[in-house]
Design an enzyme around this catalytic site. Sequence first.
Site, PDB file in Angstrom:
ATOM      1  N   GLY A  94      -5.170 -51.665 -31.283  1.00 15.49           N
ATOM      2  CA  GLY A  94      -5.169 -53.094 -30.983  1.00 15.49           C
ATOM      3  C   GLY A  94      -4.316 -53.772 -32.031  1.00 15.49           C
ATOM      4  N   GLY A  96      -3.679 -54.882 -35.223  1.00 17.83           N
ATOM      5  CA  GLY A  96      -4.368 -54.655 -36.489  1.00 17.83           C
ATOM      6  C   GLY A  96      -3.791 -55.479 -37.620  1.00 17.83           C
ATOM      7  NE  ARG A  97       1.330 -53.442 -38.334  1.00 22.42           N
ATOM      8  CZ  ARG A  97       2.238 -52.558 -38.497  1.00 22.42           C
ATOM      9  NH1 ARG A  97       2.870 -52.512 -39.618  1.00 22.42           N
ATOM     10  NH2 ARG A  97       2.526 -51.700 -37.567  1.00 22.42           N
ATOM     11  CG  ASP A 255       0.411 -47.668 -29.680  1.00 29.58           C
ATOM     12  OD1 ASP A 255       0.709 -46.484 -29.451  1.00 29.58           O
ATOM     13  OD2 ASP A 255       0.423 -48.158 -30.822  1.00 29.58           O
ATOM     14  CG  ASN A 256       4.431 -48.674 -31.030  1.00 27.51           C
ATOM     15  OD1 ASN A 256       3.593 -49.573 -31.155  1.00 27.51           O
ATOM     16  ND2 ASN A 256       4.599 -47.739 -31.943  1.00 27.51           N
TER      17      ASN A 256
HETATM   18  P1  AMP Z   1       2.489 -49.085 -35.098  1.00 24.46           P
HETATM   19  O1  AMP Z   1       2.637 -47.748 -34.435  1.00 24.46           O
HETATM   20  O2  AMP Z   1       3.217 -49.203 -36.399  1.00 24.46           O
HETATM   21  O3  AMP Z   1       2.870 -50.193 -34.169  1.00 24.46           O
HETATM   22  O4  AMP Z   1       0.929 -49.280 -35.503  1.00 24.46           O
HETATM   23  C1  AMP Z   1      -0.134 -48.589 -34.888  1.00 24.46           C
HETATM   24  C2  AMP Z   1      -1.463 -49.310 -35.072  1.00 24.46           C
HETATM   25  O5  AMP Z   1      -1.825 -49.409 -36.448  1.00 24.46           O
HETATM   26  C3  AMP Z   1      -1.478 -50.726 -34.502  1.00 24.46           C
HETATM   27  O6  AMP Z   1      -2.707 -50.909 -33.850  1.00 24.46           O
HETATM   28  C4  AMP Z   1      -1.361 -51.583 -35.752  1.00 24.46           C
HETATM   29  O7  AMP Z   1      -1.922 -52.845 -35.551  1.00 24.46           O
HETATM   30  C5  AMP Z   1      -2.105 -50.767 -36.790  1.00 24.46           C
HETATM   31  N1  AMP Z   1      -1.642 -51.037 -38.168  1.00 24.46           N
HETATM   32  C6  AMP Z   1      -0.481 -50.635 -38.721  1.00 24.46           C
HETATM   33  N2  AMP Z   1      -0.376 -51.087 -40.004  1.00 24.46           N
HETATM   34  C7  AMP Z   1      -1.500 -51.796 -40.255  1.00 24.46           C
HETATM   35  C8  AMP Z   1      -1.977 -52.521 -41.384  1.00 24.46           C
HETATM   36  N3  AMP Z   1      -1.285 -52.623 -42.534  1.00 24.46           N
HETATM   37  N4  AMP Z   1      -3.194 -53.127 -41.281  1.00 24.46           N
HETATM   38  C9  AMP Z   1      -3.899 -53.047 -40.141  1.00 24.46           C
HETATM   39  N5  AMP Z   1      -3.497 -52.376 -39.047  1.00 24.46           N
HETATM   40  C10 AMP Z   1      -2.316 -51.757 -39.084  1.00 24.46           C
HETATM   41 MG    MG Z   2       2.438 -50.759 -32.537  1.00 23.24          MG
END
Ligand code: AMP
Ligand code: MG
Length: 493
Positions: A94, A96-97, A255-256
């Site tokens: 979901g 997350g940031r 998810d991306n």
């Molecule tokens: P990504 O593949 O980089 O788009 O991230 C995968 C998941 O990890 C997503 O749900 C992001 O929201 C979460 N995420 C990545 N970095 C962080 C962070 N620093 N704090 C919280 N959630 C994160």
């Molecule tokens: Mg992502």
Amino acid sequence: MTLHDLRFDNAWAKFPDDFFTRVTPTPWSGTRVLDVSPLGASQLGLDAEALWRDEDEHATLTSLMAGRKLLPGMEPIAQKYTGHQFGSYNPALGDGRGLLLGEAVTDSGFVDLHLKGAGQTPYSRFGDGRAVLRSSIREYLAGEAMAGLGIPTTTALAVAVNEEKVMRERVEPGATLLRLSESHVRFGHFEWLYQRQRPEDIERLAWHVIERHRPLLREAEAPFEALFEDTVTRTADLIAAWQAYGFVHAVMNTDNMSLLGLTIDYGPYAFMDRYQPRLVPNHTDAEGRYAFNQQPGVALWNLAVLAQSLTPLIDVERLRAILDTFEPRLQSTYADYMRQRLGLAEKWEEDHALVSSWLALLEKHSADFHGAFLSLVDYDGSQASFADVAAALECEPDDDALVQWLRHYTDRLAQEPRSRQQRHDAMASVNPRYVLRTHLAQSVIESAEAGDSEPLRTFRELLADPFTERPDMDVWQQVPSRNAPPVNLSCSS
Ligand code: AMP
Ligand code: MG
């Protein structure tokens, strides 16, 4: 129009409760806006100059970027989704940031305002919900570069740095990015509903996408099939563009993947310098799952996951048939891009061989991908231009494979209806002079970390219009030397 004039119609915040969680941004301290994007501003109908120079407008933007203020009509939420990461299903994903602050209604359609680095949410797992300057600048520039090349992408209104530091592999300046997208709807939103066995909600979300983003499909005989067809076609076209311009996304988890076919979630991506089909810029992807030459296959794999999530709406045989259109569509769009880049106006079947032998030549000499194409823009069959191509490939002018290829190319050009000048102009408008090379992004980041964001603005300007040659900008065309160590990119951002 000013920020306060933006109007919002937040459809996502009206979905069933567990589609999202309401979260207010965690404020940052000592926030400073480093750049405002004219492109992002125009997408919202705002005035970039005013956002940068007008005291009130700049203050509003700064507090928005700091997570200290919301505009009237904003309703910040973290979206719930899941996805397949490196091939395995992860139910715990979901936002997350980042938070979806609101869905703006503009003259040209809907624009999500999404604040990346806004603090923890229920989906942060072990993360701090923050973003660092390095990755925020990389995402900011990537949106500009993609849009400059005409490749569908999310963009950003602005990037800001904060006094607060964030811990990654090292301590880094914290940052926020105000990301813009027509929608943030991902394959992973559908996967989540499918895994939870909620066919009615899958239908609700699909209808939402049709009504809000693909209204023409409302009239289709089978609107859900038409929507899936649309996603397959746009994804094929997107990957074709990535392959044609040497872009590696590097984290093609489901998810991306955008349902609208946009490039989204820039992490350890790269525009390749020297042509290397197996390039894997993400050092945590040891198996090379997301290598440059794997992207077409991975996209199809991801579309098959999406297809499965749509089985409650669409007959399996139909889904299969639509998936089967992916590969031919990608091939044909890719061929069109490569023909354009080589300056060929006519479509010939045998151009396939011309393209593949060109790429083989680049691989053999590990030639700079972008410089090689640029050298063909000025090619006119003369000895001098022949030598220029050899120089761009860093090979001897009498290299057998090069001589053969240029002979083939010269013959092919001779059959073209366009004049030399027409071909030159057409090629100059599709072969970028300024490319978002990793080492250049890195130098912009280092300057910004040291307090100088002038290079960031200059590079952004060049990338937004990469085909126009500017005087005194040669440093922005530098190719890293052969023995330069690769910049180490990781998922951690
Ligand atoms: P990504 O593949 O980089 O788009 O991230 C995968 C998941 O990890 C997503 O749900 C992001 O929201 C979460 N995420 C990545 N970095 C962080 C962070 N620093 N704090 C919280 N959630 C994160
Ligand atoms: Mg992502």
